[in-house]
Scaffold this active site. Structure first.
Site, mmCIF file in Angstrom:
data_model
loop_
_atom_site.group_PDB
_atom_site.id
_atom_site.type_symbol
_atom_site.label_atom_id
_atom_site.label_comp_id
_atom_site.label_asym_id
_atom_site.label_seq_id
_atom_site.Cartn_x
_atom_site.Cartn_y
_atom_site.Cartn_z
ATOM 1 N N HIS A 28 -3.740 -23.248 -5.371
ATOM 2 C CA HIS A 28 -4.022 -22.236 -4.329
ATOM 3 C C HIS A 28 -5.067 -21.264 -4.860
ATOM 4 O O HIS A 28 -4.761 -20.409 -5.689
ATOM 5 C CB HIS A 28 -2.743 -21.466 -3.968
ATOM 6 C CG HIS A 28 -2.953 -20.411 -2.912
ATOM 7 N ND1 HIS A 28 -2.148 -20.303 -1.811
ATOM 8 C CD2 HIS A 28 -3.862 -19.411 -2.784
ATOM 9 C CE1 HIS A 28 -2.553 -19.297 -1.058
ATOM 10 N NE2 HIS A 28 -3.595 -18.730 -1.631
ATOM 11 N N HIS A 30 -8.839 -18.884 -3.743
ATOM 12 C CA HIS A 30 -9.888 -18.454 -2.808
ATOM 13 C C HIS A 30 -11.208 -18.427 -3.571
ATOM 14 O O HIS A 30 -11.365 -17.628 -4.496
ATOM 15 C CB HIS A 30 -9.583 -17.059 -2.256
ATOM 16 C CG HIS A 30 -8.275 -16.992 -1.532
ATOM 17 N ND1 HIS A 30 -8.168 -17.170 -0.170
ATOM 18 C CD2 HIS A 30 -7.006 -16.824 -1.981
ATOM 19 C CE1 HIS A 30 -6.896 -17.091 0.189
ATOM 20 N NE2 HIS A 30 -6.164 -16.882 -0.894
ATOM 21 N N LYS A 114 -3.489 -25.402 6.094
ATOM 22 C CA LYS A 114 -3.012 -24.073 5.722
ATOM 23 C C LYS A 114 -2.582 -23.318 6.971
ATOM 24 O O LYS A 114 -3.348 -23.230 7.939
ATOM 25 C CB LYS A 114 -4.140 -23.312 5.025
ATOM 26 C CG LYS A 114 -3.820 -21.877 4.733
ATOM 27 C CD LYS A 114 -2.829 -21.727 3.605
ATOM 28 C CE LYS A 114 -2.393 -20.282 3.467
ATOM 29 N NZ LYS A 114 -1.894 -19.959 2.139
ATOM 30 N N HIS A 151 1.495 -19.476 4.361
ATOM 31 C CA HIS A 151 1.570 -18.057 3.983
ATOM 32 C C HIS A 151 2.831 -17.525 4.667
ATOM 33 O O HIS A 151 2.841 -17.290 5.869
ATOM 34 C CB HIS A 151 0.321 -17.296 4.436
ATOM 35 C CG HIS A 151 0.322 -15.868 3.996
ATOM 36 N ND1 HIS A 151 -0.529 -15.373 3.033
ATOM 37 C CD2 HIS A 151 1.116 -14.826 4.345
ATOM 38 C CE1 HIS A 151 -0.264 -14.086 2.826
ATOM 39 N NE2 HIS A 151 0.722 -13.729 3.624
ATOM 40 N N HIS A 189 2.511 -18.798 -2.907
ATOM 41 C CA HIS A 189 2.603 -17.516 -3.639
ATOM 42 C C HIS A 189 3.898 -16.767 -3.340
ATOM 43 O O HIS A 189 3.882 -15.672 -2.789
ATOM 44 C CB HIS A 189 1.371 -16.636 -3.371
ATOM 45 C CG HIS A 189 0.854 -16.635 -1.955
ATOM 46 N ND1 HIS A 189 1.641 -16.383 -0.864
ATOM 47 C CD2 HIS A 189 -0.389 -16.852 -1.463
ATOM 48 C CE1 HIS A 189 0.911 -16.434 0.227
ATOM 49 N NE2 HIS A 189 -0.331 -16.727 -0.111
ATOM 50 N N ASP A 262 -3.623 -18.018 -6.479
ATOM 51 C CA ASP A 262 -4.010 -17.112 -5.390
ATOM 52 C C ASP A 262 -5.069 -16.124 -5.866
ATOM 53 O O ASP A 262 -5.091 -14.966 -5.428
ATOM 54 C CB ASP A 262 -2.805 -16.370 -4.798
ATOM 55 C CG ASP A 262 -3.136 -15.726 -3.465
ATOM 56 O OD1 ASP A 262 -4.142 -16.126 -2.843
ATOM 57 O OD2 ASP A 262 -2.404 -14.811 -3.047
HETATM 58 C C1 NCD Z 1 -6.042 -13.399 0.128
HETATM 59 C C2 NCD Z 1 -7.526 -13.207 0.391
HETATM 60 O O1 NCD Z 1 -8.058 -12.157 0.038
HETATM 61 O O2 NCD Z 1 -8.146 -14.120 0.943
HETATM 62 N N1 NCD Z 1 -5.475 -12.138 -0.258
HETATM 63 C C3 NCD Z 1 -4.361 -11.958 -0.982
HETATM 64 O O3 NCD Z 1 -3.938 -10.817 -1.154
HETATM 65 N N2 NCD Z 1 -3.725 -12.962 -1.529
HETATM 66 C C4 NCD Z 1 -5.395 -13.996 1.325
HETATM 67 C C5 NCD Z 1 -4.000 -14.486 1.052
HETATM 68 O O4 NCD Z 1 -3.809 -15.493 0.380
HETATM 69 O O5 NCD Z 1 -3.056 -13.840 1.526
HETATM 70 ZN ZN ZN Z 2 -4.150 -16.860 -0.956
#
Ligand code: NCD
Ligand code: ZN
Length: 364
Positions: A28, A30, A114, A151, A189, A262
């Protein structure tokens, strides 16, 4: 098996100096887009063999064509010799078409879907307004064995933010699994003992990822001596009892719990502002951060399962064949990473563990 050749002669020192393990994967992450993608993707690629890449760009990744183009941009952001494999995900919306999703999965474009409840977190406005309403899509995913990554937070403003994961599990996740007993689900997460207990007690097709930050901090970190936006993420960190339950789950050797950072970078200017973004950027020191937790819990021999085996098995993918080595060497973490200005005027990124010294360092 872990290579314990790094154990020094016990008579001289009982401390492990070096740890070699199968290359881990991040289930996971971003990676963002544009200049930020170029800045952060190499950090993930230098640690992990593969990563499940979140589709919450703006606009979100909802079509195979968009996913393939994004995958190419990720690969273009990496050094030519990188062997990192991005695994792409489809962002579910109320308008998702099950047949199109299935085609993308069968053609190998998507690894998973997702599910963001609408407005639960960053770039989730186009998320699903009711899980029940996308039952036909989920039924197809169940039939073809396509994992659903969730999520797991309700978005109801009347529900206390610290209760949103537990309420989601009771009101939405348990009924979803009852409707689709064969659906592969990763509760992403996780942050609560409620999630640990629900996943532990659930069927084999239910698993969870755990971040490094939820293993290290509880909610007090956000308020230590003042307001600290660098510790704000979603789901938000909870009480200490929840952190301890997460540490026990991660280090238990139970294959239902595996690594998912995450890592969610936001420019410093977007964190330190009147309405700061949720997300913690942990990619540059992720495996070192997890290693510290496993060492503190006297479970270093279980790190490899959590980091490099359980996730791949859940997704039905082969294990990585190459290795990484961590050495015991103090590693100071900078207070700010500006990536030689690559992040423009956003003032750089604050990494998780900023200003601390980690006891492990990953060899390049
Ligand atoms: C994530 C993001 O910024 O894309 N933020 C976070 O706090 N984890 C989005 C998410 O996974 O909730
Ligand atoms: Zn995330």
């Amino acid at each position: 098996m872990l290579d314990l050749s790094g154990w020094l002669d016990r008579a001289s020192s009982p401390t492990l100096q070096q740890l070699t393990l199968r290359r881990p994967d991040d289930w996971h992450v971003h990676l963002r887009d544009g200049a930020l993608l170029k800045a952060v993707a190499p950090a993930t690629a230098s640690q992990f063999g593969r990563a499940i890449v979140m589709p919450n760009l703006n606009p979100p990744i909802t079509t195979p064509a968009a996913a393939q183009a994004y995958r190419q941009r990720i690969l273009a952001a990496l050094p030519a010799e990188s062997r990192f494999q991005p695994l792409m995900t489809a962002y579910l919306t109320d308008a998702s078409d099950g047949a199109a999703i299935a085609r993308g999965f069968n053609e190998g474009v998507w690894a998973a879907c997702k599910l963001y409840p609408a407005n639960a977190t960053t770039n989730s406005a186009a998320g699903v307004s009711s899980i029940e309403a996308i039952t036909p899509v989920i039924a197809i995913m169940e039939r073809i064995g396509m994992p659903l990554l969730i999520h797991g937070e309700v978005t109801d403003a009347n529900i206390d933010i610290f209760d949103r994961e537990a309420v989601f599990i009771e009101n939405h996740l348990a009924p979803l699994l009852a409707r689709h007993p064969g659906l592969k689900v990763v509760l992403e997460h996780i942050t609560t003992i409620d999630a640990v207990e629900f996943v532990s007690g659930g069927p084999d097709n239910l698993a969870a990822t755990i971040t490094p930050h939820h293993l290290h901090i509880n909610r007090n970190a956000m308020f230590a001596g003042g307001l600290r936006p660098d510790f704000y993420c979603l789901p938000v960190a909870k009480r200490e009892l929840h952190r301890l339950a997460l540490r026990a789950a991660a280090t238990s050797g139970n294959p239902k719990f595996f690594l998912g950072t995450d890592s969610a970078p936001h420019q410093r200017s977007a964190k330190e502002t009147a309405c700061g973004c949720a997300g913690i950027f942990n990619a540059p020191y992720a495996i070192e951060s997890y290693a510290l937790v496993f060492e503190q819990e006297k479970a270093l021999e279980r790190l490899e399962g959590f980091a490099s085996e359980f996730g791949a098995r859940f997704y039905g993918l082969p294990l990585n064949s190459d290795k990484i080595t961590l050495v015991r060497e103090p590693q100071p973490v900078p207070k700010l990473l500006d990536f030689q200005g690559a992040t423009g005027d956003g003032a750089g990124l604050v990494p998780f563990h900023a200003g601390e010294t980690l006891p492990w360092r990953l060899l390049p």
